[in-house]
Design a protein around this motif. Structure first.
Motif, PDB file in Angstrom:
ATOM      1  N   THR A 191      -5.664  -7.721 -27.045  1.00 39.55           N
ATOM      2  CA  THR A 191      -6.351  -8.826 -27.541  1.00 39.55           C
ATOM      3  C   THR A 191      -5.117  -9.757 -27.944  1.00 39.55           C
ATOM      4  O   THR A 191      -5.053 -11.122 -27.212  1.00 39.55           O
ATOM      5  N   TYR A 195      -4.236 -13.379 -25.960  1.00 37.01           N
ATOM      6  CA  TYR A 195      -4.327 -14.773 -26.354  1.00 37.01           C
ATOM      7  C   TYR A 195      -3.284 -15.287 -26.349  1.00 37.01           C
ATOM      8  O   TYR A 195      -2.907 -16.488 -26.086  1.00 37.01           O
ATOM      9  N   ARG A 253      -3.113 -16.772 -22.697  1.00 36.33           N
ATOM     10  CA  ARG A 253      -3.925 -18.065 -22.456  1.00 36.33           C
ATOM     11  C   ARG A 253      -3.379 -19.275 -23.449  1.00 36.33           C
ATOM     12  O   ARG A 253      -3.954 -20.175 -23.179  1.00 36.33           O
ATOM     13  N   LEU A 297      -3.262 -19.168 -26.692  1.00 35.99           N
ATOM     14  CA  LEU A 297      -4.211 -19.559 -27.880  1.00 35.99           C
ATOM     15  C   LEU A 297      -3.227 -19.142 -29.126  1.00 35.99           C
ATOM     16  O   LEU A 297      -3.435 -19.475 -30.237  1.00 35.99           O
ATOM     17  N   LEU A 303      -5.126 -16.169 -35.672  1.00 36.33           N
ATOM     18  CA  LEU A 303      -5.700 -15.111 -35.268  1.00 36.33           C
ATOM     19  C   LEU A 303      -7.147 -14.969 -36.010  1.00 36.33           C
ATOM     20  O   LEU A 303      -8.378 -14.765 -35.417  1.00 36.33           O
ATOM     21  N   ILE A 348      -9.372 -17.997 -34.704  1.00 37.26           N
ATOM     22  CA  ILE A 348      -9.952 -17.709 -33.630  1.00 37.26           C
ATOM     23  C   ILE A 348     -11.147 -16.729 -33.769  1.00 37.26           C
ATOM     24  O   ILE A 348     -12.268 -16.958 -33.247  1.00 37.26           O
ATOM     25  N   LEU A 358     -13.737 -19.128 -25.487  1.00 36.16           N
ATOM     26  CA  LEU A 358     -12.239 -19.494 -25.837  1.00 36.16           C
ATOM     27  C   LEU A 358     -11.506 -20.517 -25.337  1.00 36.16           C
ATOM     28  O   LEU A 358     -10.553 -21.016 -25.754  1.00 36.16           O
ATOM     29  N   LYS A 368      -9.578 -23.144 -27.618  1.00 40.46           N
ATOM     30  CA  LYS A 368      -8.357 -23.573 -27.113  1.00 40.46           C
ATOM     31  C   LYS A 368      -7.959 -25.236 -27.198  1.00 40.46           C
ATOM     32  O   LYS A 368      -7.029 -25.633 -27.809  1.00 40.46           O
TER      33      LYS A 368
END
Length: 306
Positions: free
Chosen positions: A23, A27, A30, A32, A53, A56, A66, A70
């Motif tokens: 994960t 992230y 992406r 994030l 984290l 999120i 998500l 973002k």
């Protein structure tokens, strides 16, 4: 002497954050999560990664996608602030009632509803969210709304079967969700639109919107309470007159009557014509169908030789 900042390997970061290594890498891909610092052949993470984290995870728990997370985090990183946005999220996501959840044992539940275990009724109550299972406790349930369970118990005591109670709740829920949706559309159009012009909203606009949510939160409940009281008085009087009179009063053909429609149908019509035109569209569609069937009944059928 200043403390050295905490450093983590990706496995340590996963352990402290509750996220998996896979994960965390997803992230990063992406955008994030900031890229780690490279030290030779190793990646090093810090407290900022751990805090991100946790942010999120909190936003995911609140129902954000998500993609929207973002956008929020990019706005924060750009210096637009996120405190007001998170305050708005917390205000909307917080409890909309003062009622506190409770617990009930299986023995108490069975005793409340006739004393005989009814597995089908339990399953339906869980499906409706009236009861929730407690992990590792087969003999105990969480009751999100003790008031709702108490109403069901009173109806059952008055002679209403459990299947009829659950059916009534399903029907009522469709109507109440429609009222909630309309109230949100109404307040968004006339109140909150000015705070939500930017995506995501500025920190100041989000903070102002959160304050407005606190002001308007009780209004939906107060309006529904007042209108329900008015409608109950009106219809209860009519019902009483109907049952006490020697001859029942004639039903007026021009009097509106409620019709229960599936929530999926309502949503589809709303998307097609807009919430304000739902009733007119359904009325027109029904009248068109009745008219079509009437014409079909009057038209000669060539197969009959008429």
């Amino acid at each position: 002497m200043s403390e050295q900042p905490t450093e983590y390997r990706i496995e340590d970061l996963a352990h402290h954050s509750g996220a998996t290594v896979r994960t965390i890498r997803a992230y990063q891909d992406r955008g994030l999560l900031p890229r780690p610092e490279r030290r030779g052949r190793s990646n090093v993470y810090g407290d900022t990664h751990l805090a991100r984290l946790r942010q999120i995870a909190d936003l995911l728990d609140r129902g954000y996608t998500l993609a929207s997370i973002k956008e929020l985090l990019e706005a924060w990183d750009a210096g637009r602030g996120l405190g007001g946005v998170l305050g708005l999220v917390a205000e909307v996501d917080g409890p909309w009632t003062d009622e506190k959840a409770d617990r009930i044992s299986r023995e108490e539940l069975d005793a409340t509803f006739g004393g005989t275990p009814d597995e089908d009724a339990i399953r339906e109550a869980i499906e409706l969210g009236v009861l929730e299972r407690v992990p590792d406790r087969e003999d105990e349930f969480l009751v999100p709304s003790p008031q709702e369970l108490a109403v069901a118990a009173e109806l059952y005591e008055a002679g209403v079967p459990l299947s009829a109670i659950s059916g009534h709740l399903r029907e009522l829920r469709v109507q109440v969700e429609h009222i909630a949706s309309r109230f949100l559309e109404f307040t968004t159009e006339h109140v909150f639109a000015r705070y939500l012009e930017h995506r995501p909203p500025t920190d100041a606009d989000a903070a102002a919107a959160a304050t407005m949510v606190r002001r308007l939160r009780p209004l939906a409940q107060q309006t529904v309470d007042a209108e329900l009281a008015r409608a109950m008085r009106l219809f209860a009087t009519r019902h009483l007159q109907h049952h006490l009179s020697a001859e029942p009063p004639p039903v007026r053909d021009d009097e509106p009557r409620p019709v229960v429609l599936p929530s999926g149908t309502i949503r589809a019509v709303q998307q097609l014509v807009g919430p304000e035109n739902v009733a007119a569209f359904i009325t027109a569609a029904a009248e068109r169908e009745v008219h079509s069937r009437t014409l079909n009944a009057l038209a000669p059928n060539p197969l009959d030789g008429s």
